[in-house]
Design a protein around this motif. Structure first.
Motif, PDB file in Angstrom:
ATOM      1  N   GLY A  78      54.892  69.040  12.125  1.00 50.33           N
ATOM      2  CA  GLY A  78      55.059  70.468  12.338  1.00 50.33           C
ATOM      3  C   GLY A  78      56.181  70.972  11.458  1.00 50.33           C
ATOM      4  O   GLY A  78      56.747  70.214  10.655  1.00 50.33           O
ATOM      5  N   ALA A  79      56.522  72.230  11.617  1.00 49.22           N
ATOM      6  CA  ALA A  79      57.543  72.824  10.750  1.00 49.22           C
ATOM      7  C   ALA A  79      58.593  73.631  11.498  1.00 49.22           C
ATOM      8  O   ALA A  79      59.552  74.097  10.887  1.00 49.22           O
ATOM      9  N   GLN A  80      58.424  73.792  12.813  1.00 52.79           N
ATOM     10  CA  GLN A  80      59.373  74.579  13.596  1.00 52.79           C
ATOM     11  C   GLN A  80      60.298  73.658  14.388  1.00 52.79           C
ATOM     12  O   GLN A  80      59.821  72.874  15.228  1.00 52.79           O
ATOM     13  N   PRO A  81      61.604  73.701  14.142  1.00 47.20           N
ATOM     14  CA  PRO A  81      62.522  72.775  14.807  1.00 47.20           C
ATOM     15  C   PRO A  81      62.389  72.755  16.325  1.00 47.20           C
ATOM     16  O   PRO A  81      62.381  71.676  16.936  1.00 47.20           O
ATOM     17  N   GLU A  82      62.284  73.915  16.942  1.00 54.46           N
ATOM     18  CA  GLU A  82      62.215  73.952  18.410  1.00 54.46           C
ATOM     19  C   GLU A  82      60.938  73.292  18.930  1.00 54.46           C
ATOM     20  O   GLU A  82      60.959  72.547  19.905  1.00 54.46           O
ATOM     21  N   ARG A  83      59.824  73.575  18.266  1.00 56.87           N
ATOM     22  CA  ARG A  83      58.555  72.961  18.662  1.00 56.87           C
ATOM     23  C   ARG A  83      58.592  71.452  18.447  1.00 56.87           C
ATOM     24  O   ARG A  83      58.058  70.687  19.247  1.00 56.87           O
ATOM     25  N   MET A  84      59.197  71.032  17.364  1.00 56.59           N
ATOM     26  CA  MET A  84      59.305  69.597  17.087  1.00 56.59           C
ATOM     27  C   MET A  84      60.138  68.908  18.166  1.00 56.59           C
ATOM     28  O   MET A  84      59.796  67.814  18.620  1.00 56.59           O
ATOM     29  N   ARG A  85      61.228  69.552  18.578  1.00 55.87           N
ATOM     30  CA  ARG A  85      62.045  68.969  19.648  1.00 55.87           C
ATOM     31  C   ARG A  85      61.260  68.881  20.949  1.00 55.87           C
ATOM     32  O   ARG A  85      61.290  67.860  21.627  1.00 55.87           O
ATOM     33  N   MET A  86      60.555  69.954  21.292  1.00 57.67           N
ATOM     34  CA  MET A  86      59.762  69.949  22.526  1.00 57.67           C
ATOM     35  C   MET A  86      58.717  68.839  22.502  1.00 57.67           C
ATOM     36  O   MET A  86      58.528  68.114  23.489  1.00 57.67           O
ATOM     37  N   ALA A  87      58.029  68.679  21.369  1.00 61.66           N
ATOM     38  CA  ALA A  87      57.001  67.655  21.257  1.00 61.66           C
ATOM     39  C   ALA A  87      57.607  66.257  21.347  1.00 61.66           C
ATOM     40  O   ALA A  87      57.039  65.352  21.966  1.00 61.66           O
ATOM     41  N   ALA A  88      58.774  66.076  20.738  1.00 56.14           N
ATOM     42  CA  ALA A  88      59.451  64.775  20.800  1.00 56.14           C
ATOM     43  C   ALA A  88      59.846  64.442  22.242  1.00 56.14           C
ATOM     44  O   ALA A  88      59.726  63.293  22.687  1.00 56.14           O
ATOM     45  N   GLU A  89      60.321  65.452  22.968  1.00 53.35           N
ATOM     46  CA  GLU A  89      60.657  65.238  24.375  1.00 53.35           C
ATOM     47  C   GLU A  89      59.422  64.849  25.183  1.00 53.35           C
ATOM     48  O   GLU A  89      59.492  63.988  26.066  1.00 53.35           O
ATOM     49  N   MET A  90      58.283  65.461  24.883  1.00 54.07           N
ATOM     50  CA  MET A  90      57.041  65.119  25.565  1.00 54.07           C
ATOM     51  C   MET A  90      56.632  63.676  25.264  1.00 54.07           C
ATOM     52  O   MET A  90      56.165  62.952  26.151  1.00 54.07           O
ATOM     53  N   ALA A  91      56.796  63.266  24.010  1.00 54.17           N
ATOM     54  CA  ALA A  91      56.464  61.888  23.636  1.00 54.17           C
ATOM     55  C   ALA A  91      57.353  60.896  24.390  1.00 54.17           C
ATOM     56  O   ALA A  91      56.881  59.861  24.872  1.00 54.17           O
ATOM     57  N   GLN A  92      58.624  61.219  24.500  1.00 51.80           N
ATOM     58  CA  GLN A  92      59.527  60.345  25.253  1.00 51.80           C
ATOM     59  C   GLN A  92      59.127  60.280  26.715  1.00 51.80           C
ATOM     60  O   GLN A  92      59.091  59.197  27.314  1.00 51.80           O
ATOM     61  N   GLU A  93      58.798  61.429  27.294  1.00 51.58           N
ATOM     62  CA  GLU A  93      58.384  61.465  28.698  1.00 51.58           C
ATOM     63  C   GLU A  93      57.085  60.699  28.926  1.00 51.58           C
ATOM     64  O   GLU A  93      56.863  60.132  30.000  1.00 51.58           O
ATOM     65  N   ALA A  94      56.221  60.652  27.907  1.00 52.30           N
ATOM     66  CA  ALA A  94      54.953  59.926  28.013  1.00 52.30           C
ATOM     67  C   ALA A  94      55.138  58.425  27.897  1.00 52.30           C
ATOM     68  O   ALA A  94      54.184  57.671  28.107  1.00 52.30           O
ATOM     69  N   GLY A  95      56.351  57.981  27.561  1.00 48.80           N
ATOM     70  CA  GLY A  95      56.641  56.550  27.525  1.00 48.80           C
ATOM     71  C   GLY A  95      56.736  55.937  26.151  1.00 48.80           C
ATOM     72  O   GLY A  95      56.853  54.711  26.035  1.00 48.80           O
ATOM     73  N   ALA A  96      56.685  56.754  25.101  1.00 54.14           N
ATOM     74  CA  ALA A  96      56.792  56.206  23.751  1.00 54.14           C
ATOM     75  C   ALA A  96      58.130  55.499  23.566  1.00 54.14           C
ATOM     76  O   ALA A  96      59.150  55.905  24.124  1.00 54.14           O
ATOM     77  N   ASP A  97      58.126  54.446  22.769  1.00 61.72           N
ATOM     78  CA  ASP A  97      59.359  53.720  22.457  1.00 61.72           C
ATOM     79  C   ASP A  97      60.126  54.383  21.322  1.00 61.72           C
ATOM     80  O   ASP A  97      61.347  54.255  21.223  1.00 61.72           O
ATOM     81  N   ILE A  98      59.393  55.081  20.448  1.00 65.45           N
ATOM     82  CA  ILE A  98      59.963  55.664  19.235  1.00 65.45           C
ATOM     83  C   ILE A  98      59.250  56.982  18.957  1.00 65.45           C
ATOM     84  O   ILE A  98      58.058  57.112  19.226  1.00 65.45           O
ATOM     85  N   VAL A  99      59.973  57.957  18.420  1.00 63.73           N
ATOM     86  CA  VAL A  99      59.355  59.168  17.888  1.00 63.73           C
ATOM     87  C   VAL A  99      59.479  59.124  16.372  1.00 63.73           C
ATOM     88  O   VAL A  99      60.571  58.886  15.834  1.00 63.73           O
TER      89      VAL A  99
END
Length: 354
Positions: A78-99
């Motif tokens: 993506g290209a929007q910092p806020e959206r990228m942060r939100m998506a990264a937080e979702m990945a962490q919450e889903a159990g990912a080991d790494i973003v």
């Protein structure tokens, strides 16, 4: 000596990474290869943060994984910092080991919105994204980049240093520019230059399809890990074979029955994961890769392409491998297939569903 490496406290052992490929490395494909062995890190297909943060069901499905895939990274673009942060937080919450942040996709559909390799020519935006994502997650943050946006804009060393300053903990470099797409050859000397420029682990990507090729890249660059993508589409055992060689073992050589079994297993994984029509279409897309180098492979691909039901797919697999085992030409073709396998391996084609 090549050895495992760590992304913070996560050991990548063996130091081999299944490279993310849109439309290919979904949960079925990853599981198929993980079961073959030799993969130190699996990575999701690259996932649109716009879809993920707007609760697009497809984007959420792309983030699913099995426990035995760990360590597992979710790659986002993506290209929007806020959206990228939100998506990264979702990945962490889903159990990912790494973003992992995608800064390499060359598809116009992605680049025109500033994502993928478009970030390579907008370093202030890239820095803002990395710092915002780094603030939002506690798990390791990594990045996958290309050599540069064009042959006149080779800036991977600069990008790697910027990423390290922003708290990124691993850089993967595909040694082609955005302008090259998948043409020509990857420049692995740039992997060496990046490795010498930063203190964090560095892995290389591009054109590794053999055991010898992997070892040559390690020797030439001193990189920590190697990513393999298209090579794994043609040879699902390549990771296991390289791991065998790393440990001084005779590399595993699949039999004809192994190749038949891997096709059937892949089709079963697809059918368990998606609707029947979608599974058939995905099988048509990738099945031919697994028979490259075998007699009649081109005819087999054609037969699979013209199949329209689960039973037809199963029948064509059975007919093909029975003919090969008995030494008979498949559908009249006697020559060994050494042609390039047509497939959705360019980002332009693979990103159509994004």
């Amino acid at each position: 000596m090549t050895k495992p490496f760590k992304i913070r406290d996560i050991e990548i052992n063996p130091p081999l990474i299944l490279s993310p490929m849109a439309g290919v490395t979904d949960v079925a494909f990853r599981c198929l290869l993980k079961r073959r062995g030799g993969i130190g890190l699996t990575v999701s297909e690259f996932i649109s943060v716009e879809g993920l943060t707007r609760n697009n069901p497809k984007s959420w499905r792309q983030m699913r994984f099995h426990e035995y895939e760990r360590p597992f990274a979710v790659q986002i673009f993506g290209a929007q910092p806020e959206r990228m942060r939100m998506a990264a937080e979702m990945a962490q919450e889903a159990g990912a080991d790494i973003v992992d942040i995608n800064c390499g996709c060359p598809a116009p559909k992605v680049v025109k919105h500033g994502g993928g390799s478009g970030l390579l020519r907008d370093l202030p935006r890239l820095e803002a994204i990395l710092r915002e994502v780094r603030k939002g997650i506690t798990i390791p943050l990594t990045i996958k980049i290309r050599a540069g946006y064009s042959d006149r804009e080779i800036n991977c060393v600069e990008v790697a240093r910027l990423a390290e300053d922003c708290g990124v903990e691993h850089v993967a470099l595909h040694g082609r520019t955005r302008e090259q797409g998948y043409r020509g050859f990857a420049n692995w000397d740039l992997v060496r230059q990046v490795k010498e420029a930063v203190k964090i682990p560095v892995s290389g990507s591009g054109d590794v399809t053999t055991i010898e090729g992997a070892f040559q890249r390690w020797r030439e660059t001193g990189c920590d890990g190697i990513l393999i993508g298209r090579g794994a589409m043609m040879n699902p055992w390549i990771f296991r074979q390289i791991e065998d060689a790393l440990h001084g073992r005779e590399p595993f050589q699949p039999t004809l029955e192994d190749k038949r079994a891997v096709l059937l297993e892949y089709f079963e994984l697809l059918r368990d994961d998606m609707p029947e029509i979608a599974a058939i279409n995905r099988m048509k897309q990738l099945a031919g890769h697994f028979t490259k180098g075998l007699p009649g492979g081109a005819r087999f691909r054609t037969a699979i392409y013209h199949s329209h039901s689960v039973q037809e797919i199963l029948d064509r697999i059975e007919e093909y491998f029975t003919a090969i085992a008995q030494g008979r030409p498949y559908m009249g073709e006697e020559t060994t297939d050494t042609s390039d396998v047509p497939a959705l391996t360019s980002c332009d084609a693979l990103c159509e569903a994004v």
